[in-house]
Design a protein around this motif. Structure first.
Motif, PDB file in Angstrom:
ATOM      1  N   CYS A   1      40.238  31.850  45.400  1.00 45.76           N
ATOM      2  CA  CYS A   1      40.453  32.160  43.982  1.00 45.76           C
ATOM      3  C   CYS A   1      41.605  33.154  43.818  1.00 45.76           C
ATOM      4  CB  CYS A   1      39.167  32.716  43.388  1.00 45.76           C
ATOM      5  SG  CYS A   1      39.313  33.124  41.669  1.00 45.76           S
ATOM      6  N   LYS A   2      42.538  32.826  42.960  1.00 52.52           N
ATOM      7  CA  LYS A   2      43.709  33.703  42.764  1.00 52.52           C
ATOM      8  C   LYS A   2      43.491  34.709  41.626  1.00 52.52           C
ATOM      9  CE  LYS A   2      46.203  31.984  45.991  1.00 52.52           C
ATOM     10  NZ  LYS A   2      45.069  32.175  46.926  1.00 52.52           N
ATOM     11  N   SER A   3      42.401  34.555  40.918  1.00 52.28           N
ATOM     12  CA  SER A   3      42.125  35.439  39.781  1.00 52.28           C
ATOM     13  C   SER A   3      41.595  36.800  40.260  1.00 52.28           C
ATOM     14  CB  SER A   3      41.082  34.718  38.922  1.00 52.28           C
ATOM     15  OG  SER A   3      40.466  35.595  38.053  1.00 52.28           O
ATOM     16  N   ILE A   4      41.489  37.752  39.350  1.00 47.64           N
ATOM     17  CA  ILE A   4      40.791  39.006  39.657  1.00 47.64           C
ATOM     18  C   ILE A   4      39.303  38.684  39.788  1.00 47.64           C
ATOM     19  CG2 ILE A   4      40.136  41.281  38.755  1.00 47.64           C
ATOM     20  CD1 ILE A   4      42.820  41.340  37.295  1.00 47.64           C
ATOM     21  N   ILE A   5      38.691  39.139  40.874  1.00 49.85           N
ATOM     22  CA  ILE A   5      37.262  38.880  41.095  1.00 49.85           C
ATOM     23  C   ILE A   5      36.536  40.218  40.924  1.00 49.85           C
ATOM     24  CG2 ILE A   5      35.536  38.031  42.732  1.00 49.85           C
ATOM     25  CD1 ILE A   5      38.060  36.635  44.170  1.00 49.85           C
TER      26      ILE A   5
ATOM     27  N   ILE B   1      30.777  27.756  41.922  1.00 52.02           N
ATOM     28  CA  ILE B   1      31.880  28.198  42.777  1.00 52.02           C
ATOM     29  C   ILE B   1      32.909  27.092  43.046  1.00 52.02           C
ATOM     30  CG2 ILE B   1      30.283  27.957  44.781  1.00 52.02           C
ATOM     31  CD1 ILE B   1      32.879  30.413  45.210  1.00 52.02           C
ATOM     32  N   ASP B   2      32.447  25.870  43.301  1.00 47.95           N
ATOM     33  CA  ASP B   2      33.398  24.804  43.647  1.00 47.95           C
ATOM     34  C   ASP B   2      34.324  24.475  42.480  1.00 47.95           C
ATOM     35  OD1 ASP B   2      32.600  24.519  46.302  1.00 47.95           O
ATOM     36  OD2 ASP B   2      30.842  23.385  45.661  1.00 47.95           O
ATOM     37  N   GLU B   3      33.774  24.517  41.255  1.00 50.76           N
ATOM     38  CA  GLU B   3      34.621  24.270  40.075  1.00 50.76           C
ATOM     39  C   GLU B   3      35.572  25.453  39.854  1.00 50.76           C
ATOM     40  OE1 GLU B   3      30.782  23.624  38.852  1.00 50.76           O
ATOM     41  OE2 GLU B   3      31.416  22.295  40.455  1.00 50.76           O
ATOM     42  N   VAL B   4      35.031  26.685  39.992  1.00 53.72           N
ATOM     43  CA  VAL B   4      35.842  27.883  39.715  1.00 53.72           C
ATOM     44  C   VAL B   4      37.092  27.917  40.595  1.00 53.72           C
ATOM     45  CG1 VAL B   4      35.903  30.418  39.901  1.00 53.72           C
ATOM     46  CG2 VAL B   4      33.979  29.303  38.785  1.00 53.72           C
ATOM     47  N   ILE B   5      36.937  27.585  41.869  1.00 53.81           N
ATOM     48  CA  ILE B   5      38.111  27.714  42.742  1.00 53.81           C
ATOM     49  C   ILE B   5      39.173  26.654  42.462  1.00 53.81           C
ATOM     50  CG2 ILE B   5      36.984  29.051  44.565  1.00 53.81           C
ATOM     51  CD1 ILE B   5      36.504  26.635  46.153  1.00 53.81           C
ATOM     52  N   LYS B   6      38.774  25.613  41.720  1.00 52.42           N
ATOM     53  CA  LYS B   6      39.775  24.588  41.358  1.00 52.42           C
ATOM     54  C   LYS B   6      40.435  24.888  40.005  1.00 52.42           C
ATOM     55  CE  LYS B   6      37.080  20.929  43.306  1.00 52.42           C
ATOM     56  NZ  LYS B   6      35.955  20.428  42.586  1.00 52.42           N
ATOM     57  N   MET B   7      39.857  25.821  39.247  1.00 48.27           N
ATOM     58  CA  MET B   7      40.328  26.032  37.870  1.00 48.27           C
ATOM     59  C   MET B   7      41.703  26.693  37.791  1.00 48.27           C
ATOM     60  SD  MET B   7      37.044  27.272  35.767  1.00 48.27           S
ATOM     61  CE  MET B   7      35.530  26.331  35.805  1.00 48.27           C
TER      62      MET B   7
ATOM     63  N   ILE C   1      40.769  35.953  32.161  1.00 50.09           N
ATOM     64  CA  ILE C   1      41.375  37.220  32.610  1.00 50.09           C
ATOM     65  C   ILE C   1      40.854  37.618  33.988  1.00 50.09           C
ATOM     66  CG2 ILE C   1      39.691  38.807  31.539  1.00 50.09           C
ATOM     67  CD1 ILE C   1      42.351  40.229  30.392  1.00 50.09           C
ATOM     68  N   GLY C   2      39.682  37.084  34.343  1.00 52.48           N
ATOM     69  CA  GLY C   2      39.077  37.374  35.639  1.00 52.48           C
ATOM     70  C   GLY C   2      37.771  36.619  35.767  1.00 52.48           C
ATOM     71  N   VAL C   3      37.218  36.612  36.974  1.00 53.08           N
ATOM     72  CA  VAL C   3      35.885  36.025  37.145  1.00 53.08           C
ATOM     73  C   VAL C   3      34.935  37.149  37.550  1.00 53.08           C
ATOM     74  CG1 VAL C   3      36.755  33.736  37.769  1.00 53.08           C
ATOM     75  CG2 VAL C   3      36.245  35.378  39.593  1.00 53.08           C
ATOM     76  N   SER C   4      33.662  36.991  37.183  1.00 54.05           N
ATOM     77  CA  SER C   4      32.692  38.038  37.503  1.00 54.05           C
ATOM     78  C   SER C   4      31.283  37.467  37.645  1.00 54.05           C
ATOM     79  CB  SER C   4      32.699  39.108  36.412  1.00 54.05           C
ATOM     80  OG  SER C   4      31.787  40.132  36.766  1.00 54.05           O
ATOM     81  N   ASP C   5      30.484  38.140  38.461  1.00 57.16           N
ATOM     82  CA  ASP C   5      29.065  37.770  38.601  1.00 57.16           C
ATOM     83  C   ASP C   5      28.169  38.779  37.886  1.00 57.16           C
ATOM     84  OD1 ASP C   5      29.438  40.016  40.205  1.00 57.16           O
ATOM     85  OD2 ASP C   5      28.195  39.263  41.833  1.00 57.16           O
ATOM     86  N   ASP C   6      28.774  39.702  37.138  1.00 57.49           N
ATOM     87  CA  ASP C   6      27.987  40.831  36.635  1.00 57.49           C
ATOM     88  C   ASP C   6      26.856  40.406  35.705  1.00 57.49           C
ATOM     89  OD1 ASP C   6      27.597  43.705  36.525  1.00 57.49           O
ATOM     90  OD2 ASP C   6      28.017  43.431  34.397  1.00 57.49           O
ATOM     91  N   GLY C   7      25.659  40.858  36.044  1.00 59.84           N
ATOM     92  CA  GLY C   7      24.497  40.638  35.182  1.00 59.84           C
ATOM     93  C   GLY C   7      23.897  39.248  35.275  1.00 59.84           C
ATOM     94  N   LEU C   8      24.488  38.370  36.078  1.00 60.32           N
ATOM     95  CA  LEU C   8      23.995  36.990  36.083  1.00 60.32           C
ATOM     96  C   LEU C   8      22.595  36.894  36.660  1.00 60.32           C
ATOM     97  CD1 LEU C   8      27.208  34.926  36.895  1.00 60.32           C
ATOM     98  CD2 LEU C   8      26.133  35.347  34.701  1.00 60.32           C
ATOM     99  N   TYR C   9      22.166  37.912  37.397  1.00 58.91           N
ATOM    100  CA  TYR C   9      20.798  37.884  37.927  1.00 58.91           C
ATOM    101  C   TYR C   9      19.751  38.008  36.831  1.00 58.91           C
ATOM    102  CZ  TYR C   9      21.574  42.878  37.603  1.00 58.91           C
ATOM    103  OH  TYR C   9      21.904  44.120  37.149  1.00 58.91           O
TER     104      TYR C   9
END
Ligand SMILES: NC(=O)N[C@@H](CC(=O)O)C(=O)O
Length: 452
Positions: A173-177, A131-137, A143-151
């Motif tokens: 985060c300014k991207s589509i989540i 998360i800390d890296e993603v919000i700086k990217m 095209i977007g960020v997602s947590d889908d299936g990561l479990y």
């Protein structure tokens, strides 16, 4: 003289209209739409009696490359997609490795450039670890960020289970989540109760009771409340309950929406009545729910509370599926048959062709801010799908293109057939045969401007 393709006298379904016209394709683009004079360099395709759709854009697939390629890969699954009229897709990050860094994302683009017959883009995975890296990217990189299936590889990392992480992401985060919205704590409590009663042998029909409406609704409500608080750009993936549909708006155009959602085709097609017949083969997360939910989802799609139709194409081998409840993998292949399922609904009078095109072609392009795709317009990429609405066929093992070699739709008869699919102006799928040496392109998207 450059070669051009002229599709003649075809019925276009585009931008809320149905009209007969000719379409000229050259240099990968749509050059002209209307009544067009034949020239010597034109390859002619007779579209009489056929329907031409913009190529389907699938906003959620799991093509399993890299690392899980015994289930499917970017070549096999993109081929199946194209046979189903899909010309572009966005793939999820739950591969091996998980796509959690820009480096792994670049590797995936590299693999796709050598293997994918369709156009491609990828979500960057987000979880508690990055998360800390993603919000700086720089958000123009994905095209977007997602947590889908990561479990699947690391439990407890879904954003829905981590309100603090979700809040941090939404605030920064300014991207589509794009989130998978289920509360695992509710799921786990239900799993425990069923385990006490049945051990490992929980019948598949209890999957929607374990992965309950409450688990979905609570997670979606909380995510929406947090997104509103931070004015975040939230997309809820694969909605499954009628109850959740009321949390979304239809009084503003898609382009203005900060909170959007989608339905995956299997949640429109199957209901709890099908568990008896198909068992674990239709075990998906979130679960296939009741007939009332299925009808509510279709209603919300028609009412524009649901913005997109996706496949959530999630292949597993038959062996991985045909296990006891806890061992059986969730997910199933759908991408080859999604448009067919929707056209069958059209045949039943449940949805119009214009609405199908809006939800499967225009809206994914608008929502993900794609450049020059998703519409039949002059100057746009020539991603096109030619359909015969009156050509019956039956899904059978022999006509499946999935690497996993099975489908929950085997034995289903469809009344419409996808005959030809053009990707970037190339006729990649032609009546059952493929051009296999032309690869798709990375999907361009605007980071600021919105597509109209
Ligand atoms: N939908 C599923 O049931 N499975 C997906 C993961 C996911 O979308 O949660 C998969 O990758 O298999």
């Amino acid at each position: 003289m450059n070669e051009s393709t002229l599709i003649q006298n075809v019925t276009l379904v585009n931008e809320g209209k149905i009209l007969v016209a000719d379409v000229l394709i050259a240099e990968g683009l749509i050059q002209q739409i209307g009544r067009i004079e034949v020239e010597p360099n034109h390859n002619l395709i007779d579209g009489t009696g056929k329907h031409l759709f913009p190529g389907i854009i699938d906003g959620q697939v799991h093509f399993r490359d890299p690392g899980l390629t015994h289930k499917g890969d970017l070549y096999t699954e993109s081929k199946a997609a194209i046979a189903g009229g899909v010309t572009s897709f966005i793939d999820m990050p739950n591969t091996v490795p998980n796509i959690l860094t820009v480096e792994s994302l670049k590797e995936k683009f590299d693999i796709a450039s050598k293997k994918s017959l369709a156009n491609y883009s990828f979500f960057l995975g987000v979880n508690g670890d990055n998360i800390d890296e993603v919000i700086k990217m720089d958000t123009s990189q994905f095209i977007g960020v997602s947590d889908d299936g990561l479990y699947f590889t690391k439990k407890g990392n879904l954003l829905a289970d981590n309100p603090e992480i979700m809040e941090k992401l939404f605030a920064n985060c300014k991207s589509i989540i794009a989130i998978h919205s289920e509360k695992e704590e509710i799921v786990e409590k239900n799993e425990q109760a069923f385990k006490e009663k049945y051990g490992d042998d929980i019948p598949a029909k209890f999957h929607p009771v374990i992965r309950s409406t409450e688990g979905c609704y609570d997670a979606t409500k909380r995510a929406i409340d947090l997104a509103k608080k931070h004015k975040a750009r939230l997309h809820i993936l694969h909605l499954t309950t009628e109850a959740e549909t009321h949390l979304f708006r239809n009084d503003i155009p898609l382009i203005e929406k900060k909170i959007t959602t989608e339905v995956s085709v299997h949640h429109l097609w199957f209901s709890d009545e099908d568990y008896e017949r198909l068992g674990m083969l239709i075990k998906w997360n979130p679960a296939i729910k009741t007939k009332k939910d299925k009808e509510g989802l279709l209603k919300a799609l028609l009412d524009d509370k649901i913005d997109l139709i996706t496949t959530d194409h999630a292949p597993h081998t038959l062996e991985e599926k045909q296990q006891t409840y806890f061992q059986s993998m969730s997910g199933a292949p759908m991408v080859q048959h999604t448009l067919n399922c929707m056209l069958e609904f059209y045949k039943q009078g449940l949805i119009s062709l214009e609405k199908i095109v809006e939800k499967m072609c225009h809206n994914p392009a608008i929502l993900y801010r794609m450049t020059n795709r998703g519409f039949i317009r002059k100057g746009y990429h020539a991603d096109l799908t030619l359909v015969d609405l009156n050509s019956e066929w039956t899904v059978a093992k022999e006509n499946l293109l999935y690497k996993c070699g099975w489908s929950p739709l085997e034995g289903t008869t469809f009344q419409a057939k996808i005959e030809q699919t053009f990707v970037n102006g190339n006729l990649i799928y032609n009546h059952g045969t493929f051009k296999e040496d032309i690869f798709g392109m990375p999907i361009d998207f605007n980071t600021k401007e919105k597509q109209k």
